[in-house]
Design a protein around this motif. Structure first.
Motif, mmCIF file in Angstrom:
data_model
loop_
_atom_site.group_PDB
_atom_site.id
_atom_site.type_symbol
_atom_site.label_atom_id
_atom_site.label_comp_id
_atom_site.label_asym_id
_atom_site.label_seq_id
_atom_site.Cartn_x
_atom_site.Cartn_y
_atom_site.Cartn_z
ATOM 1 N N LEU A 121 11.272 -0.036 -2.410
ATOM 2 C CA LEU A 121 11.082 0.288 -3.959
ATOM 3 C C LEU A 121 12.242 0.760 -4.492
ATOM 4 O O LEU A 121 13.309 1.268 -3.824
ATOM 5 C CB LEU A 121 10.195 1.614 -3.717
ATOM 6 N N ARG A 122 12.306 0.478 -5.862
ATOM 7 C CA ARG A 122 13.345 1.084 -6.513
ATOM 8 C C ARG A 122 12.869 2.186 -7.470
ATOM 9 O O ARG A 122 11.712 1.886 -8.191
ATOM 10 C CB ARG A 122 13.811 -0.226 -7.580
ATOM 11 N N GLN A 123 13.727 3.351 -7.211
ATOM 12 C CA GLN A 123 13.138 4.478 -7.935
ATOM 13 C C GLN A 123 13.936 4.581 -9.449
ATOM 14 O O GLN A 123 15.166 4.360 -9.518
ATOM 15 C CB GLN A 123 13.650 5.764 -7.234
ATOM 16 N N VAL A 124 13.213 4.772 -10.574
ATOM 17 C CA VAL A 124 13.743 4.815 -11.779
ATOM 18 C C VAL A 124 13.499 6.179 -12.395
ATOM 19 O O VAL A 124 12.230 6.541 -12.542
ATOM 20 C CB VAL A 124 13.154 3.819 -12.848
ATOM 21 N N GLU A 133 12.655 13.528 -8.515
ATOM 22 C CA GLU A 133 13.711 12.860 -7.765
ATOM 23 C C GLU A 133 14.329 13.260 -6.317
ATOM 24 O O GLU A 133 14.675 12.568 -5.236
ATOM 25 C CB GLU A 133 15.062 12.341 -8.707
ATOM 26 N N MET A 134 14.576 14.610 -6.315
ATOM 27 C CA MET A 134 14.977 15.147 -5.118
ATOM 28 C C MET A 134 13.970 14.988 -3.840
ATOM 29 O O MET A 134 14.298 14.772 -2.864
ATOM 30 C CB MET A 134 15.504 16.616 -5.524
ATOM 31 N N GLU A 135 12.805 15.011 -4.393
ATOM 32 C CA GLU A 135 11.876 15.116 -3.362
ATOM 33 C C GLU A 135 11.506 13.528 -2.918
ATOM 34 O O GLU A 135 11.164 13.658 -1.682
ATOM 35 C CB GLU A 135 10.375 15.496 -3.922
ATOM 36 N N THR A 166 9.641 8.054 -12.098
ATOM 37 C CA THR A 166 9.834 9.704 -12.348
ATOM 38 C C THR A 166 10.181 9.860 -13.683
ATOM 39 O O THR A 166 10.897 9.076 -14.424
ATOM 40 C CB THR A 166 10.618 10.318 -11.471
ATOM 41 N N GLY A 167 9.760 11.099 -14.313
ATOM 42 C CA GLY A 167 9.999 11.374 -15.743
ATOM 43 C C GLY A 167 9.191 11.011 -16.625
ATOM 44 O O GLY A 167 8.346 10.023 -16.570
ATOM 45 N N PRO A 168 9.188 11.622 -17.899
ATOM 46 C CA PRO A 168 8.191 11.066 -18.807
ATOM 47 C C PRO A 168 8.364 10.131 -19.770
ATOM 48 O O PRO A 168 7.635 9.670 -20.667
ATOM 49 C CB PRO A 168 7.990 12.324 -19.863
ATOM 50 N N ILE A 169 9.613 9.436 -19.551
ATOM 51 C CA ILE A 169 9.828 8.160 -20.084
ATOM 52 C C ILE A 169 10.448 8.152 -21.469
ATOM 53 O O ILE A 169 9.636 8.232 -22.571
ATOM 54 C CB ILE A 169 8.754 6.886 -20.153
ATOM 55 N N ASP A 220 -0.157 0.883 -10.294
ATOM 56 C CA ASP A 220 -0.959 0.655 -9.123
ATOM 57 C C ASP A 220 -1.366 1.907 -8.548
ATOM 58 O O ASP A 220 -2.343 2.028 -7.781
ATOM 59 C CB ASP A 220 -0.088 -0.203 -8.099
ATOM 60 N N LEU A 221 -0.460 2.941 -8.608
ATOM 61 C CA LEU A 221 -0.626 4.283 -7.867
ATOM 62 C C LEU A 221 -0.119 5.517 -8.780
ATOM 63 O O LEU A 221 0.774 5.263 -9.433
ATOM 64 C CB LEU A 221 0.157 4.157 -6.560
ATOM 65 N N TYR A 222 -0.949 6.499 -8.487
ATOM 66 C CA TYR A 222 -0.612 7.684 -9.327
ATOM 67 C C TYR A 222 -0.498 8.807 -8.327
ATOM 68 O O TYR A 222 -1.432 9.176 -7.604
ATOM 69 C CB TYR A 222 -1.732 7.980 -10.308
ATOM 70 N N ILE A 223 0.871 9.219 -8.271
ATOM 71 C CA ILE A 223 0.941 10.471 -7.518
ATOM 72 C C ILE A 223 1.500 11.874 -8.143
ATOM 73 O O ILE A 223 2.497 11.943 -8.540
ATOM 74 C CB ILE A 223 2.251 10.159 -6.130
ATOM 75 N N PRO A 224 0.304 12.650 -8.263
ATOM 76 C CA PRO A 224 0.723 13.997 -8.687
ATOM 77 C C PRO A 224 1.551 14.879 -8.167
ATOM 78 O O PRO A 224 1.905 14.847 -7.340
ATOM 79 C CB PRO A 224 -0.741 14.542 -8.985
ATOM 80 N N GLY A 225 2.106 15.966 -8.721
ATOM 81 C CA GLY A 225 2.991 17.308 -8.416
ATOM 82 C C GLY A 225 3.958 17.279 -9.650
ATOM 83 O O GLY A 225 4.187 16.830 -10.624
ATOM 84 N N CYS A 226 4.464 18.629 -9.439
ATOM 85 C CA CYS A 226 5.587 18.954 -10.291
ATOM 86 C C CYS A 226 6.360 19.958 -9.593
ATOM 87 O O CYS A 226 6.317 21.380 -9.589
ATOM 88 C CB CYS A 226 4.937 19.593 -11.490
ATOM 89 N N PRO A 227 7.382 19.381 -8.541
ATOM 90 C CA PRO A 227 7.638 18.016 -8.370
ATOM 91 C C PRO A 227 6.774 17.566 -7.257
ATOM 92 O O PRO A 227 5.758 18.550 -6.692
ATOM 93 C CB PRO A 227 9.072 18.023 -7.796
ATOM 94 N N ILE A 228 6.613 16.316 -6.808
ATOM 95 C CA ILE A 228 5.762 15.892 -5.912
ATOM 96 C C ILE A 228 6.205 16.340 -4.459
ATOM 97 O O ILE A 228 7.647 16.503 -4.444
ATOM 98 C CB ILE A 228 5.612 14.139 -5.715
ATOM 99 N N HIS A 229 5.489 16.383 -3.497
ATOM 100 C CA HIS A 229 5.769 16.831 -2.272
ATOM 101 C C HIS A 229 6.002 15.598 -1.422
ATOM 102 O O HIS A 229 5.189 14.435 -1.655
ATOM 103 C CB HIS A 229 4.785 17.649 -1.662
ATOM 104 N N PRO A 230 7.072 15.375 -0.523
ATOM 105 C CA PRO A 230 7.156 14.324 0.344
ATOM 106 C C PRO A 230 5.937 13.708 1.088
ATOM 107 O O PRO A 230 5.771 12.719 1.210
ATOM 108 C CB PRO A 230 8.416 14.666 1.166
#
Length: 244
Positions: A121-124, A133-135, A166-169, A220-230
């Motif tokens: 995966l490439r994280q943007v 991003e830290m999580e 990640t982020g609101p774009i 394809d996938l929605y992963i909620p959280g603020c921030p997300i947990h690993p």
């Protein structure tokens, strides 16, 4: 070598052996439990995730801040919050974590066939605050060790099987995000990680956002959280590629 063996003896195994059933601390705010028949003030929610009639919480908008916590809304520490469709993130009165998890992700044969043994995966970071991003960085540390499942982050979209956004774009990141998407070879997947990526989060009313990407390309996938947990991220991806 002797020092290494001593460290191994005294420290033991640092990684979480059973990721799908890993315990979560009680203080963690996860899946919301909604109880009808009580008065709810929608205005306490900073992102509009809470609705009173009918009672519901949109996990795609929810920052899990706990401002709505009360007689009608309680938060469990259940962390498996990922879904493969946007509307599945809307939690309604009486819904249980088990019911949500059962219907949230439907693993597809083509996904299992292509990505089950290896997923790069490439994280943007599309104007993220660096919380998610830290999580995501933590997913690859010695505790969570996502790489043991064949899931890794790579430095280039040309080496990737998909994107994690990640982020609101923001306007400034919209072109770079689309360029990154087009540079990723087919077949590919797109994952939105965190409330900001899914809905804009607390920035959803900003005039400096450009979220046209989400209308042009399939998610394809929605992963909620603020921030997300690993654990939320890893379990969600594992369910999606059906490796558990």
């Amino acid at each position: 070598m002797l020092d290494t063996l001593k460290l191994k003896y005294f420290q033991g195994n640092q990684f979480i052996k059973d990721i799908p059933n890993a315990p979560m601390r009680e203080q963690f705010r996860g899946f919301p439990i909604l109880k009808g028949g009580c008065t709810v003030d929608e205005t306490v929610c900073p992102t509009g995730a809470l609705k009173a009639n009918p009672l519901s919480i949109d996990l795609g908008k929810c920052t899990l801040c706990g401002a709505c916590k009360g007689e009608a809304v309680q938060f469990s520490n259940y962390y498996k919050l990922t879904a493969d469709k946007r509307d599945k993130l809307i939690i309604t009165e009486g819904m249980t974590p088990e019911e949500f998890e059962k219907a949230a992700i439907q693993a597809r044969k083509e996904i299992r066939r292509v990505f089950s043994k290896s997923l790069k995966l490439r994280q943007v970071s599309a104007a993220g605050c660096n919380g998610c991003e830290m999580e995501l960085n933590a997913c690859s540390n010695c505790n969570f060790d996502m790489g043991r499942f064949g899931i890794d982050f790579v430095a280039s979209p040309r080496h990737a099987d998909g994107l994690v956004i990640t982020g609101p774009i923001s306007e400034n990141m919209a072109y770079a995000l689309e360029d990154c998407y087009k540079s990723t070879p087919n077949p590919k997947i797109v994952i939105l990680a965190g409330a900001c990526a899914i809905s804009g989060g607390v920035f959803q009313e900003s005039s400096k956002l450009n979220r046209e990407f989400l209308e042009k390309y399939p998610i394809d996938l929605y992963i909620p959280g603020c921030p997300i947990h690993p654990l939320t991220f890893i379990n969600g991806v594992l369910d999606f590629i059906s490796k558990k």
